[in-house]
Design an enzyme around this catalytic site. Structure first.
Site, PDB file in Angstrom:
ATOM      1  N   GLU A 142       0.834  -1.224   0.000  1.00 40.59           N
ATOM      2  CA  GLU A 142       0.000   0.000   0.000  1.00 40.59           C
ATOM      3  C   GLU A 142       0.856   1.255   0.000  1.00 40.59           C
ATOM      4  OE1 GLU A 142      -2.816   0.116  -0.829  1.00 40.59           O
ATOM      5  OE2 GLU A 142      -3.284  -2.004  -0.566  1.00 40.59           O
TER       6      GLU A 142
HETATM    7  C1  LIG Z   1       2.615  -9.877   0.210  1.00 41.71           C
HETATM    8  C2  LIG Z   1       2.336  -8.777  -0.747  1.00 41.71           C
HETATM    9  C3  LIG Z   1       1.032  -8.452  -1.061  1.00 41.71           C
HETATM   10  C4  LIG Z   1       0.769  -7.441  -1.983  1.00 41.71           C
HETATM   11  N1  LIG Z   1      -0.538  -7.192  -2.344  1.00 41.71           N
HETATM   12  C5  LIG Z   1      -0.777  -6.369  -3.402  1.00 41.71           C
HETATM   13  C6  LIG Z   1      -2.093  -6.251  -3.945  1.00 41.71           C
HETATM   14  O1  LIG Z   1      -3.050  -6.842  -3.440  1.00 41.71           O
HETATM   15  N2  LIG Z   1      -2.271  -5.472  -5.034  1.00 41.71           N
HETATM   16  C7  LIG Z   1      -1.239  -4.804  -5.628  1.00 41.71           C
HETATM   17  O2  LIG Z   1      -1.458  -4.133  -6.622  1.00 41.71           O
HETATM   18  N3  LIG Z   1       0.025  -4.868  -5.117  1.00 41.71           N
HETATM   19  C8  LIG Z   1       0.278  -5.649  -4.030  1.00 41.71           C
HETATM   20  N4  LIG Z   1       1.548  -5.758  -3.531  1.00 41.71           N
HETATM   21  C9  LIG Z   1       2.615  -4.935  -4.084  1.00 41.71           C
HETATM   22  C10 LIG Z   1       3.029  -3.807  -3.138  1.00 41.71           C
HETATM   23  O3  LIG Z   1       2.017  -2.850  -3.027  1.00 41.71           O
HETATM   24  C11 LIG Z   1       4.365  -3.226  -3.642  1.00 41.71           C
HETATM   25  O4  LIG Z   1       5.346  -4.209  -3.347  1.00 41.71           O
HETATM   26  C12 LIG Z   1       4.715  -1.911  -2.988  1.00 41.71           C
HETATM   27  O5  LIG Z   1       3.839  -0.886  -3.380  1.00 41.71           O
HETATM   28  C13 LIG Z   1       6.141  -1.460  -3.323  1.00 41.71           C
HETATM   29  O6  LIG Z   1       6.424  -1.581  -4.665  1.00 41.71           O
HETATM   30  P1  LIG Z   1       7.723  -2.396  -5.145  1.00 41.71           P
HETATM   31  O7  LIG Z   1       7.766  -3.653  -4.407  1.00 41.71           O
HETATM   32  O8  LIG Z   1       7.728  -2.463  -6.616  1.00 41.71           O
HETATM   33  O9  LIG Z   1       8.938  -1.526  -4.651  1.00 41.71           O
HETATM   34  P2  LIG Z   1       9.714  -0.412  -5.489  1.00 41.71           P
HETATM   35  O10 LIG Z   1       8.742   0.550  -6.061  1.00 41.71           O
HETATM   36  O11 LIG Z   1      10.666  -1.070  -6.390  1.00 41.71           O
HETATM   37  O12 LIG Z   1      10.488   0.318  -4.313  1.00 41.71           O
HETATM   38  C14 LIG Z   1      11.588  -0.273  -3.626  1.00 41.71           C
HETATM   39  C15 LIG Z   1      12.003   0.653  -2.490  1.00 41.71           C
HETATM   40  O13 LIG Z   1      12.352   1.942  -3.028  1.00 41.71           O
HETATM   41  C16 LIG Z   1      11.587   2.962  -2.420  1.00 41.71           C
HETATM   42  N5  LIG Z   1      11.166   3.936  -3.427  1.00 41.71           N
HETATM   43  C17 LIG Z   1      10.682   3.702  -4.663  1.00 41.71           C
HETATM   44  N6  LIG Z   1      10.393   4.849  -5.271  1.00 41.71           N
HETATM   45  C18 LIG Z   1      10.680   5.838  -4.425  1.00 41.71           C
HETATM   46  C19 LIG Z   1      10.594   7.257  -4.474  1.00 41.71           C
HETATM   47  N7  LIG Z   1      10.116   7.882  -5.539  1.00 41.71           N
HETATM   48  N8  LIG Z   1      11.008   7.940  -3.397  1.00 41.71           N
HETATM   49  C20 LIG Z   1      11.468   7.326  -2.306  1.00 41.71           C
HETATM   50  N9  LIG Z   1      11.577   5.992  -2.203  1.00 41.71           N
HETATM   51  C21 LIG Z   1      11.182   5.262  -3.245  1.00 41.71           C
HETATM   52  C22 LIG Z   1      10.377   2.304  -1.806  1.00 41.71           C
HETATM   53  O14 LIG Z   1       9.951   2.996  -0.664  1.00 41.71           O
HETATM   54  C23 LIG Z   1      10.898   0.920  -1.458  1.00 41.71           C
HETATM   55  O15 LIG Z   1      11.458   0.955  -0.169  1.00 41.71           O
HETATM   56  C24 LIG Z   1       1.833  -6.733  -2.581  1.00 41.71           C
HETATM   57  C25 LIG Z   1       3.153  -7.048  -2.242  1.00 41.71           C
HETATM   58  C26 LIG Z   1       3.415  -8.065  -1.366  1.00 41.71           C
HETATM   59  C27 LIG Z   1       4.843  -8.404  -1.082  1.00 41.71           C
END
Ligand SMILES: Cc1cc2nc3c(=O)[nH]c(=O)nc-3n(C[C@H](O)[C@H](O)[C@H](O)COP(=O)(O)OP(=O)(O)OC[C@H]3O[C@@H](n4cnc5c(N)ncnc54)[C@H](O)[C@@H]3O)c2cc1C
Length: 594
Positions: free
Chosen positions: A439
């Site tokens: 989220e």
């Molecule tokens: C168990 C689980 C359930 C989930 N359920 C859902 C679901 O139901 N529906 C759905 O759509 N998604 C779901 N997700 C996905 C989840 O919402 C994303 O993993 C999350 O939003 C982060 O995206 P990412 O993993 O691609 O991280 P990335 O976007 O790759 O980010 C990696 C890190 O970099 C930081 N970062 C990235 N961009 C910036 C920025 N501009 N400024 C500062 N910091 C930044 C982030 O804070 C994070 O710490 C789920 C994930 C998991 C693991």
């Protein structure tokens, strides 16, 4: 050790601190007398303690099982518990009576959500996501869509999901590639792959209503070209019952650290039939309804895991005999004293207790503002909307950061036993960890707070919050019993205000200053909000004591509040000092220097 719902804490906040009966003029509060609320929460506590909590470890150990026919089996007992939840009307508690809901205020529903999540977070995500999807369709769907989908989602007969994430796109939704092609009959064909979709496939409900973000051919690049679609697993037939199978499947499940009982799915859409929600290219706006609701829900999950872990740690600390008290044996008949006598064990338990009680009050206070957004008094409604915008990232990130720290301390209290799987501390810690990530990761919540929410409407929300705090402080200045709480809040607010002005001056000049300050600023905000809650709780406890109530619960509240002021609030000064150093050293090293 089994989880016990904190019903007494809920009732204290709802009755004594927030006085929810004062809002009886709002439709959702019409049937929310304290007697009714007490009956509902007591019954709800029984349901989560007897039905959901015993399945928590089962879900962790068994997990969900995917089969080659693309079905997913949830852990033993989940289906029966889900049916019981639907029958008991627990899914419908906070939903609109126009769609079959019970129309109770969010402030009551959130108390129930906390209990569900503490008892079994992985299970609670199935109805939790359904409620978020319901809110999004209610906010952006057509009347026909609402009539077709909402009654079944409100009852829990059908469930819901939220499909944003793709392999190349998590935080940055502008990178979404899933395609939507108009089919010429008012529907669209959706093609693409989504990953990590919670509750994407399972055996609990008769149909699954996927809300999918996709890009219509020719749409603008980035977030301006994203549309939202309803893509049901089974296409509703002429009677609105599940009919033909849609061309979407769960291609597999993710192996993961925690919440094993919740299916985290790869979803493959192959020209699946979907219907636009709202207008083309406006999808993100409606999805934000679901995301904001879900963010508050995730803050609740963080607090809830902290509460469950704290309860387990407390029981262990009373039971485990090791060493003697520094001030002489407290259990002279036994071979050693319970570890609860050791000040350092106390520190971890008191930290947890002081943060959880104020965190719960903050969560319910915020939920009340969610209800007040619908007040007929426009000034009250506008302030509530402002607060919801401002505080949603604080509730999400602060309560999950603190919840996880509490889970980690709870493991520490357990010693080596906590690291084994014989005790529940490990599961709470593992389950809680995702709340800091999904989220919108907590760092991104902090950016949202400093980058968007503070500046919105010329800073109206934060100014209004400062004015409310000033007024409260003014009303109680000189009240001897409350003075430490008044002084603490005055000081915290002054530091938050200083940080806010620093950001206004330095963040605009160099945006990296805002980014570098964001997490400390969010924590400073969280500490101020919890101090605010402690003043409200201390005031309520003192009023009852002054009226002759000698319940030890009330004196314990005052002691716990003083502990918060003495041993947790001082961190605010550290956050202020850190954030004011800006981005210089943080950003100075080139990538090769790491
Ligand atoms: C168990 C689980 C359930 C989930 N359920 C859902 C679901 O139901 N529906 C759905 O759509 N998604 C779901 N997700 C996905 C989840 O919402 C994303 O993993 C999350 O939003 C982060 O995206 P990412 O993993 O691609 O991280 P990335 O976007 O790759 O980010 C990696 C890190 O970099 C930081 N970062 C990235 N961009 C910036 C920025 N501009 N400024 C500062 N910091 C930044 C982030 O804070 C994070 O710490 C789920 C994930 C998991 C693991």
């Amino acid at each position: 050790m089994t989880y016990r719902a904190p019903t007494r804490e809920h009732l204290f906040v709802l009755r004594d601190v927030l006085n929810i009966e004062a809002y009886a003029n709002l439709p959702s509060f019409a049937d929310a007398s304290m007697d009714t609320v007490e009956a509902i929460l007591t019954e709800g506590a029984k349901f989560v303690e007897e039905v959901l909590a015993p399945l928590n470890a089962v879900g962790d150990k068994e997990g969900c099982v995917w089969s080659a026919d693309n079905t997913v089996k949830t852990p033993t007992g989940f289906k029966a518990a889900y049916d019981q939840m639907v029958e008991g009307g627990w899914v419908a508690l906070g939903s609109d009576p126009a769609f079959g809901g019970q129309g109770l205020p969010a402030v009551v529903n959130v108390a129930m959500s906390e209990m569900i999540s503490s008892a079994n977070m992985a299970f609670g995500m199935y109805p939790g996501l359904t409620h978020g999807a319901y809110e999004a369709i209610r906010a952006g769907g057509s009347d026909a869509q609402k009539a077709l989908y909402l009654p079944k989602m409100v009852s829990g007969e059908w469930s819901g999901t939220m499909n944003l994430t793709e392999p190349q796109c998590g935080t940055d939704l502008g990178l979404i590639r899933t395609k939507a092609a108009p089919a010429g009959d008012g529907s669209y064909r959706i093609s693409g792959q989504k990953i990590w979709i919670s509750a994407g496939e399972h055996d609990l409900s008769k149909n699954i209503v996927h809300l999918v973000l996709a890009r219509v051919e020719g749409a603008p690049q980035g977030v301006k070209g994203i549309s939202l679609f309803i893509v049901p697993k089974f296409l509703p037939d002429a009677n609105g019952e599940p009919g033909e199978r849609n061309s979407l499947v769960c291609g597999g499940l993710e192996e993961k650290m925690g919440i094993h009982g919740n299916a985290t799915c790869v979803m493959v859409y192959d020209e699946a039939k979907g219907w636009l929600v709202g207008e083309e290219n406006q999808g993100l706006r409606t999805m934000f309804v679901m995301m904001n609701e879900a963010r508050l829900g995730v803050g609740v999950q963080g607090l809830a895991q902290g509460e469950a872990a704290y309860q387990a740690a407390l029981a262990f600390a009373k039971d485990r005999l090791q060493g003697r008290s520094l001030t002489g044996p407290k259990n002279p008949e036994g071979p050693a004293d319970p570890i609860l006598v050791h000040p350092d064990v106390r520190r971890m338990l008191m930290d947890a207790k002081a943060v959880l009680e104020a965190g719960r009050c903050f969560m319910l206070w915020t939920a009340l503002h969610g209800d007040l957004q619908h007040s007929p008094d426009e000034a009250q409604a506008q302030k509530a909307r402002d607060y919801m915008g401002l505080l949603t990232p604080v509730v999400k990130a602060y309560l999950t950061d603190r919840g996880f720290k509490i889970c980690s301390d709870a493991m520490q209290v357990h010693g080596g036993s906590g690291f084994t799987e014989h005790f529940p501390a490990s599961q709470y810690l593992r389950d809680c960890r995702i709340t800091l990530i999904y989220e919108g990761a907590n760092g991104v919540q902090a950016l949202d707070l400093v980058g968007r929410k503070l500046a919105a409407n010329g800073g109206r929300a934060v100014m209004s919050y400062f004015a409310e705090v000033d007024q409260l402080v003014g009303e109680h200045e000189g009240d001897a019993g409350l003075q430490p709480f008044v002084d603490g809040l005055k000081h915290a607010k002054a530091q938050l205000q200083e940080a806010t002005y620093w950001l206004m001056q330095n963040g605009l000049q160099n945006p990296d200053n805002a980014g570098a300050a964001s997490t400390d600023y969010l924590h400073l905000f969280g500490l101020t909000a919890l101090t605010h809650m402690w003043l409200l709780m201390a005031k309520a406890a003192q009023a009852r004591i002054a009226a002759g109530d000698h319940d030890p619960f009330l004196s314990a509240k005052l002691v716990t509040g003083r502990y918060f002021l003495e041993r947790i609030l001082p961190d605010a000064g550290g956050h202020l000092a850190k954030l004011k150093t800006g981005a210089e050293t943080l950003m100075a090293l080139p990538a090769e220097a790491f």
